[in-house]
Motif scaffolding. Structure first.
Motif, mmCIF file in Angstrom:
data_model
loop_
_atom_site.group_PDB
_atom_site.id
_atom_site.type_symbol
_atom_site.label_atom_id
_atom_site.label_comp_id
_atom_site.label_asym_id
_atom_site.label_seq_id
_atom_site.Cartn_x
_atom_site.Cartn_y
_atom_site.Cartn_z
ATOM 1 N N GLY A 24 -12.095 48.770 100.064
ATOM 2 C CA GLY A 24 -12.579 48.132 101.080
ATOM 3 C C GLY A 24 -12.543 48.609 102.200
ATOM 4 N N GLY A 25 -11.819 49.656 102.502
ATOM 5 C CA GLY A 25 -11.611 50.169 103.760
ATOM 6 C C GLY A 25 -10.473 49.640 104.511
ATOM 7 N N GLY A 26 -9.955 48.809 104.317
ATOM 8 C CA GLY A 26 -8.917 48.029 105.203
ATOM 9 C C GLY A 26 -7.584 48.902 105.283
ATOM 10 N N LEU A 27 -7.297 49.444 104.408
ATOM 11 C CA LEU A 27 -5.930 50.004 104.101
ATOM 12 C C LEU A 27 -5.747 51.056 105.489
ATOM 13 C CD1 LEU A 27 -3.223 50.014 102.802
ATOM 14 C CD2 LEU A 27 -4.438 52.209 101.360
ATOM 15 N N ILE A 28 -6.901 51.707 105.494
ATOM 16 C CA ILE A 28 -6.754 52.772 106.837
ATOM 17 C C ILE A 28 -7.367 52.320 108.050
ATOM 18 C CG2 ILE A 28 -9.102 53.886 106.652
ATOM 19 C CD1 ILE A 28 -7.613 56.709 106.736
ATOM 20 N N ALA A 29 -8.235 51.166 107.985
ATOM 21 C CA ALA A 29 -8.549 50.596 109.185
ATOM 22 C C ALA A 29 -7.431 49.914 109.828
ATOM 23 C CB ALA A 29 -9.417 49.183 108.864
ATOM 24 N N ILE A 30 -6.306 49.302 109.271
ATOM 25 C CA ILE A 30 -5.222 48.534 109.999
ATOM 26 C C ILE A 30 -4.466 49.703 110.972
ATOM 27 C CG2 ILE A 30 -3.100 47.655 109.682
ATOM 28 C CD1 ILE A 30 -4.226 46.320 107.053
ATOM 29 N N PRO A 31 -4.199 50.871 110.322
ATOM 30 C CA PRO A 31 -3.391 51.912 111.214
ATOM 31 C C PRO A 31 -4.419 52.211 112.434
ATOM 32 C CG PRO A 31 -3.522 52.800 109.220
ATOM 33 C CD PRO A 31 -4.130 51.518 108.969
ATOM 34 N N VAL A 32 -5.606 52.595 112.062
ATOM 35 C CA VAL A 32 -6.467 53.137 112.860
ATOM 36 C C VAL A 32 -6.856 52.124 114.128
ATOM 37 C CG1 VAL A 32 -9.129 53.559 113.158
ATOM 38 C CG2 VAL A 32 -7.822 54.603 111.417
ATOM 39 N N LEU A 33 -6.768 51.032 113.742
ATOM 40 C CA LEU A 33 -6.871 49.988 114.811
ATOM 41 C C LEU A 33 -5.689 49.739 115.869
ATOM 42 C CD1 LEU A 33 -8.862 47.203 112.984
ATOM 43 C CD2 LEU A 33 -9.614 48.582 114.514
ATOM 44 N N GLY A 34 -4.564 49.919 115.075
ATOM 45 C CA GLY A 34 -3.151 50.009 115.949
ATOM 46 C C GLY A 34 -3.354 51.227 116.673
ATOM 47 N N VAL A 35 -3.286 52.363 116.204
ATOM 48 C CA VAL A 35 -3.574 53.842 116.932
ATOM 49 C C VAL A 35 -4.560 53.673 118.045
ATOM 50 C CG1 VAL A 35 -3.430 56.294 116.824
ATOM 51 C CG2 VAL A 35 -2.380 55.070 115.206
ATOM 52 N N LEU A 36 -5.874 53.350 117.797
ATOM 53 C CA LEU A 36 -6.925 53.747 118.608
ATOM 54 C C LEU A 36 -7.188 52.587 119.582
ATOM 55 C CD1 LEU A 36 -9.556 55.432 116.384
ATOM 56 C CD2 LEU A 36 -7.957 56.463 117.844
ATOM 57 N N PHE A 37 -6.910 51.149 119.241
ATOM 58 C CA PHE A 37 -7.416 50.151 120.181
ATOM 59 C C PHE A 37 -5.777 49.396 120.572
ATOM 60 C CE2 PHE A 37 -10.778 51.055 117.319
ATOM 61 C CZ PHE A 37 -11.872 50.912 118.282
ATOM 62 N N GLY A 38 -5.010 49.705 120.129
ATOM 63 C CA GLY A 38 -3.608 49.019 120.282
ATOM 64 C C GLY A 38 -3.447 47.832 120.072
ATOM 65 N N ASP A 40 -1.560 44.952 117.744
ATOM 66 C CA ASP A 40 -0.205 44.659 116.978
ATOM 67 C C ASP A 40 -0.635 44.514 115.517
ATOM 68 O OD1 ASP A 40 -0.893 42.094 116.311
ATOM 69 O OD2 ASP A 40 0.092 41.519 118.249
ATOM 70 N N GLN A 41 0.474 44.432 114.731
ATOM 71 C CA GLN A 41 0.028 44.504 113.286
ATOM 72 C C GLN A 41 -0.543 43.535 112.723
ATOM 73 O OE1 GLN A 41 0.767 46.873 111.308
ATOM 74 N NE2 GLN A 41 0.812 46.140 109.173
ATOM 75 N N GLN A 42 -0.157 42.055 112.991
ATOM 76 C CA GLN A 42 -1.033 40.956 112.816
ATOM 77 C C GLN A 42 -2.500 41.085 113.009
ATOM 78 O OE1 GLN A 42 2.209 40.788 113.512
ATOM 79 N NE2 GLN A 42 3.257 39.020 112.739
ATOM 80 N N LEU A 43 -2.823 41.537 114.317
ATOM 81 C CA LEU A 43 -4.028 41.467 115.005
ATOM 82 C C LEU A 43 -4.928 42.464 114.266
ATOM 83 C CD1 LEU A 43 -6.208 39.981 116.555
ATOM 84 C CD2 LEU A 43 -5.262 41.717 118.604
ATOM 85 N N ALA A 44 -4.384 43.663 113.981
ATOM 86 C CA ALA A 44 -4.803 44.742 113.427
ATOM 87 C C ALA A 44 -5.493 44.339 111.710
ATOM 88 C CB ALA A 44 -4.106 46.011 113.446
ATOM 89 N N GLN A 45 -4.549 43.859 111.160
ATOM 90 C CA GLN A 45 -4.568 43.145 109.903
ATOM 91 C C GLN A 45 -5.877 42.099 109.818
ATOM 92 O OE1 GLN A 45 -0.166 43.907 108.180
ATOM 93 N NE2 GLN A 45 -1.016 41.556 108.109
ATOM 94 N N GLY A 46 -5.788 41.187 110.758
ATOM 95 C CA GLY A 46 -6.724 40.196 110.789
ATOM 96 C C GLY A 46 -8.523 40.649 110.964
ATOM 97 N N THR A 47 -8.296 41.605 112.053
ATOM 98 C CA THR A 47 -9.490 42.464 112.371
ATOM 99 C C THR A 47 -10.123 43.259 111.190
ATOM 100 O OG1 THR A 47 -8.829 42.264 114.700
ATOM 101 C CG2 THR A 47 -10.781 43.828 114.205
ATOM 102 N N ALA A 48 -9.085 44.049 110.704
ATOM 103 C CA ALA A 48 -9.596 44.742 109.611
ATOM 104 C C ALA A 48 -10.258 43.789 108.455
ATOM 105 C CB ALA A 48 -8.549 45.508 109.048
ATOM 106 N N LEU A 49 -9.930 42.639 108.325
ATOM 107 C CA LEU A 49 -10.377 41.885 107.061
ATOM 108 C C LEU A 49 -11.647 41.581 107.483
ATOM 109 C CD1 LEU A 49 -7.363 39.734 106.407
ATOM 110 C CD2 LEU A 49 -8.403 41.246 105.031
ATOM 111 N N VAL A 50 -12.347 41.342 108.849
ATOM 112 C CA VAL A 50 -13.692 41.200 109.195
ATOM 113 C C VAL A 50 -14.391 42.201 108.410
ATOM 114 C CG1 VAL A 50 -15.372 40.729 110.766
ATOM 115 C CG2 VAL A 50 -13.109 39.819 111.366
ATOM 116 N N MET A 51 -14.161 43.217 108.565
ATOM 117 C CA MET A 51 -14.776 44.254 107.646
ATOM 118 C C MET A 51 -14.835 44.393 106.184
ATOM 119 S SD MET A 51 -14.431 48.604 107.971
ATOM 120 C CE MET A 51 -12.868 48.294 106.937
#
Length: 249
Positions: A24-38, A40-51
């Motif tokens: 589904g793309g979330g596995l790499i989306a989580i670290p990408v959201l953390g690195v590129l958009f700053g 945190d872990q929980q917010l990156a995980q929740g946002t990735a799940l929208v996709m």
């Protein structure tokens, strides 16, 4: 508008990878959201799940069209996955973000090493027939669901190598079944994260649009690549995701 376009393009890339590896793309989306958009872990995980959630729905259909998913097997995975995901996601929103990140990195690296070993030292995947009774899939579904609830994604990543190595399925059959497992757990995890304010919906929406436009391409690539190469690429993908996640400061 420029930011929206960039987010859609990022979703295109993540959706292709999600379809290729059945995650589904979330596995790499989580670290990408953390690195590129700053995030945190929980917010990156929740946002990735929208996709991830709409991507998984479409990817399941595409995998089913090309290599029919046995729905009895899918339900045996999905039902316990849903139940344990509720528990895992409830725990996740209360955990320390830094500790979760480090645990997730270790989890990805261990899975990458295991998958690469199997690609290099074991025969290529099976015929798609189950080596063990389908009833054992419920145990796998429960463990993977708890893991998916805890990390936002990861249940399908755990299930895929177990389905190929223990149950004897081919890589593409395993990826299709893993998506079936992931759908209920990712849906309930997204709802839990959303209720706790751990989702950036404005960022997640364009990622989802891009993912839906590209995930079918990833599924076609998965069915076109040789089995051993697909496993090796899957291992490299896990290692890359872990490295990106480790870069977060």
């Amino acid at each position: 508008m420029l930011n929206f376009t960039i987010d859609v393009v990022l979703g295109l890339v993540l959706g292709t990878l999600g379809g290729l590896f059945g995650i589904g793309g979330g596995l790499i989306a989580i670290p990408v959201l953390g690195v590129l958009f700053g995030l945190d872990q929980q917010l990156a995980q929740g946002t990735a799940l929208v996709m991830v959630v709409p991507n998984v729905v479409l990817a399941i259909w595409r995998y089913h069209q090309r290599n029919r998913i046995e729905w009895r097997h899918a339900l045996a995975l999905a039902i316990p996955s849903l139940c344990l995901a509720i528990v895992g996601s409830s725990v996740a929103v209360a955990l320390d973000a830094e500790r979760m990140r480090l645990i997730f990195v270790a989890f990805l690296l261990a899975l990458a090493a295991h998958t690469l070993y199997r690609a290099l030292h074991r025969p290529s995947g099976g015929s798609g027939a189950m080596r063990h009774s389908w009833r054992w899939l419920s145990l796998l579904g429960g463990v993977a669901g708890a893991l998916g609830g805890l990390f936002g994604v990861g249940g399908a990543v755990l299930a895929t190598p177990i389905l190929t190595g223990v149950f004897g399925t081919s890589q593409v059959v395993a990826q299709g079944l893993s998506l079936s497992l992931a759908l209920p757990s990712t849906s309930v995890t997204l709802a839990t994260y959303g209720l706790h304010g751990q989702v950036d919906w404005a960022l997640g929406a364009p990622l989802a649009i891009g993912g839906l436009l590209s995930i079918s391409l990833g599924v076609r690539l998965a069915h076109a690549l040789p089995e051993r190469l697909l496993k090796a690429m899957f291992s490299g993908f896990l290692a890359l995701s872990a490295c990106l996640l480790a870069l977060e400061v």
